[in-house]
Design a protein around this motif. Structure first.
Motif, PDB file in Angstrom:
ATOM      1  N   GLY A   1      -5.509  10.676   0.129  1.00 38.89           N
ATOM      2  CA  GLY A   1      -6.627  10.304   1.001  1.00 38.89           C
ATOM      3  C   GLY A   1      -7.564  11.603   1.176  1.00 38.89           C
ATOM      4  N   HIS A   2      -6.951  12.795   0.589  1.00 39.60           N
ATOM      5  CA  HIS A   2      -7.622  13.965   0.808  1.00 39.60           C
ATOM      6  C   HIS A   2      -8.057  14.592  -0.197  1.00 39.60           C
ATOM      7  N   GLY A   3      -9.321  15.123  -0.053  1.00 38.99           N
ATOM      8  CA  GLY A   3      -9.591  16.178  -1.299  1.00 38.99           C
ATOM      9  C   GLY A   3      -9.673  15.523  -2.636  1.00 38.99           C
ATOM     10  N   GLU A   4      -8.803  16.371  -3.582  1.00 38.75           N
ATOM     11  CA  GLU A   4      -8.726  15.909  -4.938  1.00 38.75           C
ATOM     12  C   GLU A   4      -7.461  14.670  -5.199  1.00 38.75           C
ATOM     13  N   SER A   5      -6.696  14.310  -4.429  1.00 41.39           N
ATOM     14  CA  SER A   5      -5.484  13.516  -4.510  1.00 41.39           C
ATOM     15  C   SER A   5      -6.094  12.126  -4.464  1.00 41.39           C
ATOM     16  N   GLY A   6      -5.394  11.086  -5.035  1.00 42.58           N
ATOM     17  CA  GLY A   6      -5.791   9.594  -4.832  1.00 42.58           C
ATOM     18  C   GLY A   6      -5.306   9.081  -3.283  1.00 42.58           C
ATOM     19  N   GLY A   7      -5.609   7.690  -3.492  1.00 41.31           N
ATOM     20  CA  GLY A   7      -5.166   7.131  -2.278  1.00 41.31           C
ATOM     21  C   GLY A   7      -6.110   6.897  -1.207  1.00 41.31           C
ATOM     22  N   GLU A   8      -6.019   6.033  -0.226  1.00 42.03           N
ATOM     23  CA  GLU A   8      -7.170   5.932   0.540  1.00 42.03           C
ATOM     24  C   GLU A   8      -6.569   6.282   1.976  1.00 42.03           C
ATOM     25  N   PHE A   9      -7.583   7.421   2.694  1.00 41.14           N
ATOM     26  CA  PHE A   9      -7.399   7.943   3.730  1.00 41.14           C
ATOM     27  C   PHE A   9      -6.926   7.086   4.958  1.00 41.14           C
ATOM     28  N   ALA A  10      -7.309   5.832   5.187  1.00 35.86           N
ATOM     29  CA  ALA A  10      -7.022   4.879   6.048  1.00 35.86           C
ATOM     30  C   ALA A  10      -5.440   4.484   6.264  1.00 35.86           C
ATOM     31  N   GLU A  11      -4.996   4.553   4.764  1.00 36.07           N
ATOM     32  CA  GLU A  11      -3.576   4.333   4.528  1.00 36.07           C
ATOM     33  C   GLU A  11      -2.583   5.373   4.789  1.00 36.07           C
ATOM     34  N   GLY A  12      -2.850   6.364   5.351  1.00 35.16           N
ATOM     35  CA  GLY A  12      -2.434   7.828   5.495  1.00 35.16           C
ATOM     36  C   GLY A  12      -1.708   7.594   7.044  1.00 35.16           C
ATOM     37  N   THR A  13      -0.379   8.202   7.003  1.00 30.95           N
ATOM     38  CA  THR A  13       0.404   8.281   8.102  1.00 30.95           C
ATOM     39  C   THR A  13       1.153   9.741   7.982  1.00 30.95           C
ATOM     40  N   ILE A  14       1.862  10.081   9.107  1.00 34.43           N
ATOM     41  CA  ILE A  14       2.556  11.231   9.093  1.00 34.43           C
ATOM     42  C   ILE A  14       3.831  11.104   8.238  1.00 34.43           C
ATOM     43  N   SER A  15       4.400  10.092   8.091  1.00 35.74           N
ATOM     44  CA  SER A  15       5.632  10.038   7.264  1.00 35.74           C
ATOM     45  C   SER A  15       4.986   9.823   5.791  1.00 35.74           C
ATOM     46  N   ARG A  16       3.950   9.322   5.541  1.00 35.86           N
ATOM     47  CA  ARG A  16       3.368   9.288   4.048  1.00 35.86           C
ATOM     48  C   ARG A  16       3.195  10.540   3.601  1.00 35.86           C
ATOM     49  N   TRP A  17       2.497  11.493   4.763  1.00 29.99           N
ATOM     50  CA  TRP A  17       2.033  12.746   3.956  1.00 29.99           C
ATOM     51  C   TRP A  17       3.362  13.605   4.274  1.00 29.99           C
ATOM     52  N   LEU A  18       4.217  13.645   4.714  1.00 31.21           N
ATOM     53  CA  LEU A  18       5.419  14.339   5.023  1.00 31.21           C
ATOM     54  C   LEU A  18       6.144  14.057   3.763  1.00 31.21           C
ATOM     55  N   ALA A  19       6.389  12.736   3.160  1.00 29.01           N
ATOM     56  CA  ALA A  19       6.968  12.444   1.981  1.00 29.01           C
ATOM     57  C   ALA A  19       6.184  13.395   0.755  1.00 29.01           C
ATOM     58  N   GLU A  20       4.977  13.131   0.749  1.00 27.75           N
ATOM     59  CA  GLU A  20       4.133  13.858  -0.353  1.00 27.75           C
ATOM     60  C   GLU A  20       4.519  15.458  -0.354  1.00 27.75           C
ATOM     61  N   SER A  21       4.538  15.858   0.978  1.00 29.98           N
ATOM     62  CA  SER A  21       4.777  17.614   1.017  1.00 29.98           C
ATOM     63  C   SER A  21       6.115  17.773   0.419  1.00 29.98           C
TER      64      SER A  21
END
Length: 258
Positions: free
Chosen positions: A62-82
Motif C-alpha cells: 500500500g506504499h510507493g511501488e509495492s502492491g496492495g491497498e493501504f487501507a488493508e495495512g497493519t503493523i503485523s502485516r508491514w512487520l511480516a513484509e519487512s
C-alpha cells in the motif's frame, strides 16, 4: 531510476531496491505513508555507496511501488513484509535504520529475530523520531468524538496530512492490531546498541516519547541525541549529515566488535 525488484509476501508484491556491498549491511525502514525514494532513504543509499556497505530498502504494501491497498495495512502485516525482505534480501550482520513508524517496525523485528545468540544478524539500531505504539500512545488519546464515531461506523477516519495533499487514513484494524504489537509495555532487550535521533520541535512525535522509549531499554547501550530545532522529518542538510555520521559510527562500532 532503475525499476525495483519484487518479492511476493502473502500474495502481495513488495518492491525493494538493493545495493551490493560489505558488512555491516544497512536496512531502511520508512514511516507511515512514506516510501523508499524519500530524502533520508536516498541519502542513506548515497552513503552506502560511498562507504561500500550493502543497503536494502523496501516499500510496505500500500506504499510507493509495492502492491496492495493501504487501507488493508497493519503493523503485523508491514512487520511480516519487512522480515521477509530482511531474510530473503540481506546477508550477514545488519543495522536497521527506522524512521517514525519504521522505528516501531525495527523494534518488533528485533523482538522476533534477535535472541541474544551468536548468530543474531541485527547488529545495531538507528531510530529517527521513533514512533513505537503510536496508535495507542499518540493518536488514540487525542481522537475527537467525530473520529471515534467514524472508526465505529465506517471503520476508518481521515486526517489532514501536512506533508502531502492526500490525507492520512487511519483504520480500526490498524488501531486494534497496534495493541497486539505494543513494545513499550515491558523491558525491551535488543541485544545490540541503539542510537535515537529526535527533534525537540517535532509536532508529530514529542521528544518525551523518545525519552520514554529509552526507559524501556535499560539493558542496552542506548544513545539519545536531541536536536533542539529538529522537526519530525529530520531532512534538513544538517539532519542528513547527522544521520550519516550516526550510521557511520554505528557501523564502525559493529565492525570493531567482531
Amino acid at each position: 531510476m532503475d525499476q525495483p525488484e519484487k518479492i511476493t509476501v502473502s500474495g502481495v508484491e513488495i518492491a525493494y531496491r538493493r545495493r551490493q556491498g560489505g558488512e555491516p549491511g544497512l536496512m531502511w525502514l520508512g514511516g507511515f505513508r512514506s516510501d523508499m525514494l524519500g530524502t533520508k532513504a536516498e541519502t542513506l543509499d548515497e552513503f552506502a555507496a560511498e562507504r561500500g556497505f550493502a543497503y536494502v530498502r523496501h516499500d510496505y504494501s500500500g506504499h510507493g511501488e509495492s502492491g496492495g491497498e493501504f487501507a488493508e495495512g497493519t503493523i503485523s502485516r508491514w512487520l511480516a513484509e519487512s522480515i521477509a525482505v530482511f531474510e530473503r534480501c540481506t546477508s550477514g550482520r545488519q543495522i536497521l535504520v527506522g524512521s517514525s513508524m519504521g522505528g516501531w517496525i525495527a523494534l518488533r523485528m528485533v523482538q522476533e529475530l534477535n535472541r541474544g545468540t551468536p548468530d543474531d544478524r541485527i547488529a545495531g539500531l538507528v531510530l529517527l523520531a521513533p514512533a513505537p505504539d503510536f496508535t495507542s500512545e499518540l493518536h488514540e488519546p487525542k481522537l475527537t468524538d467525530a473520529q471515534r464515531g467514524d472508526l465505529e461506523a465506517k471503520g476508518f477516519y481521515e486526517e489532514e496530512n501536512d506533508y502531502s495533499d492526500e490525507p492520512y487514513l487511519f483504520t480500526r484494524a490498524l488501531f486494534e492490531d497496534g495493541l497486539k504489537n505494543r513494545v513499550m509495555t515491558e523491558t525491551l532487550d535488543t541485544h545490540c546498541p541503539v542510537h535515537i535521533l529526535q527533534g525537540m520541535a517535532d509536532p508529530d512525535v514529542p521528544f518525551a516519547h523518545a525519552q520514554k522509549l529509552v526507559e524501556f531499554l535499560p539493558k542496552d547501550d542506548v544513545t539519545l541525541t536531541l536536536i533542539k530545532d529538529g522537526d519530525h522529518r529530520l531532512s534538513r542538510p544538517q539532519d542528513l549529515a547527522l544521520l550519516k555520521r550516526t550510521v557511520g559510527a554505528m557501523a564502525s562500532r559493529v565492525t570493531n566488535e567482531r
